[in-house]
Write an enzyme that holds these catalytic residues in place. Structure first.
Site, short mmCIF file in Angstrom:
data_model
loop_
_atom_site.label_atom_id
_atom_site.label_comp_id
_atom_site.label_asym_id
_atom_site.label_seq_id
_atom_site.Cartn_x
_atom_site.Cartn_y
_atom_site.Cartn_z
CB SER A 98 -0.97 -0.13 1.40
OG SER A 98 -2.02 0.83 0.94
CG ASN A 122 -2.54 -5.16 -1.87
OD1 ASN A 122 -1.71 -5.96 -1.64
ND2 ASN A 122 -3.87 -5.47 -2.41
CG HIS A 247 -5.55 -2.66 0.64
ND1 HIS A 247 -5.35 -2.21 -0.43
CD2 HIS A 247 -4.98 -1.93 1.60
CE1 HIS A 247 -4.34 -1.24 -0.38
NE2 HIS A 247 -4.20 -1.10 1.03
#
Length: 276
Positions: A98, A122, A247
């Site tokens: 992320s 992600n 996610h």
């Protein structure tokens, strides 16, 4: 599920990190609101043949906030690069999830001389207009209202609607970490995350090292198409989309992710030998 917090080392510039194993170094960077333990399912495998450093992002876990209140992504990366130069003093394989993938890719691009491979899990690339508005609105609310719910909404985005079994255990851990996350560090990092939209195309085209992009097929904000686009721009890029995941792929689908990362680490070693 309760997970015991691992003992940290602390760098001179305020970064806290977990160190495991021995061998050539791998650095792991978690996402916004989380902490180094987000890699709990990868560290045991990777540390069998490598020294693995799982870092608390600045302002997260036990890492200090950056002194500069206006610090952006480059400053986060510079802090980690300084620590790598002082503590590790060798090229690293960088892996990030992320916002951690933003840091990892920025590091690989700007510090390519000390990076031998980059894995981005992600990761975002060219959000839609609507997605940009949504993430920037969430960031604004976090900065302006400390009472805003920064736990329930992320958990709903990151996991299945009604997680069960192992996924429920992982969701519970993330909920614990989000509840314990330092509010200022969380908000500052999310603001940076909202303002960045992936590396420039020319930078990806110039990324000669091995690069892998992994995401979940149910992650609308870090989609498989985003990963594919970035991978196809990289000379040595590849991508993978994990089925039935969202996610937090490294937490909910460790077997699939670990196999991909193990193969990727081997690829990095082959690439290094071919360049020698």
């Amino acid at each position: 599920m309760i997970l015991k917090t691992r003992q940290r080392y602390k760098s001179d510039n305020g970064l806290a990190y977990i160190k495991s194993g021995s061998g050539s170094p791998i650095v792991l960077i978690h996402g916004v609101g989380l902490r180094a333990e987000a890699w709990l399912n990868q560290v045991p495998l990777l540390s069998q043949q490598h020294t693995v450093y799982a870092v608390d992002m600045p302002g997260h876990g036990e890492s200090d906030l950056l002194a500069n209140r206006d610090a952006g992504l480059d400053e986060y990366v510079d802090a980690i690069a300084t620590w790598i130069k002082n503590e590790i003093n060798a090229p690293v394989i960088m892996m990030g999830h992320s916002m951690g993938s933003m840091i990892a890719l920025n590091f690989a691009i700007r510090y390519s001389h000390i990076c031998s491979g980059v894995a981005a899990l992600n990761s975002v690339y060219r959000r839609t207009f609507q997605a940009k508005q949504a993430v920037q609105q969430r960031a604004l609310e976090m900065v302006s209202n400390t009472a805003v719910d920064n736990v329930t909404t992320p958990i709903l985005r990151w996991f299945s609607k009604h997680p069960r079994g192992f996924e429920k255990q992982m969701a519970d851990l993330c909920e614990q970490w989000l509840l314990a996350a330092p509010a200022t560090g969380y908000a500052r990092a999310y603001q940076i995350f909202s303002q960045n939209d992936g590396p420039e195309d020319d930078a990806l085209k110039g990324l000669e090292m091995p690069a892998i992009f992994i995401t979940g097929d149910g992650d609308a904000n870090s989609s498989g198409h985003m990963s594919q686009c970035m991978a196809e721009l990289c000379p040595n890029g590849r991508y993978a989309v994990i089925e039935n995941s969202r996610h937090m792929v490294q937490m909910t689908h460790p077997d699939e992710v670990n196999q991909l990362l193990a193969e990727f680490v081997q690829q990095c070693g082959t690439h290094i030998r071919s360049q020698a």
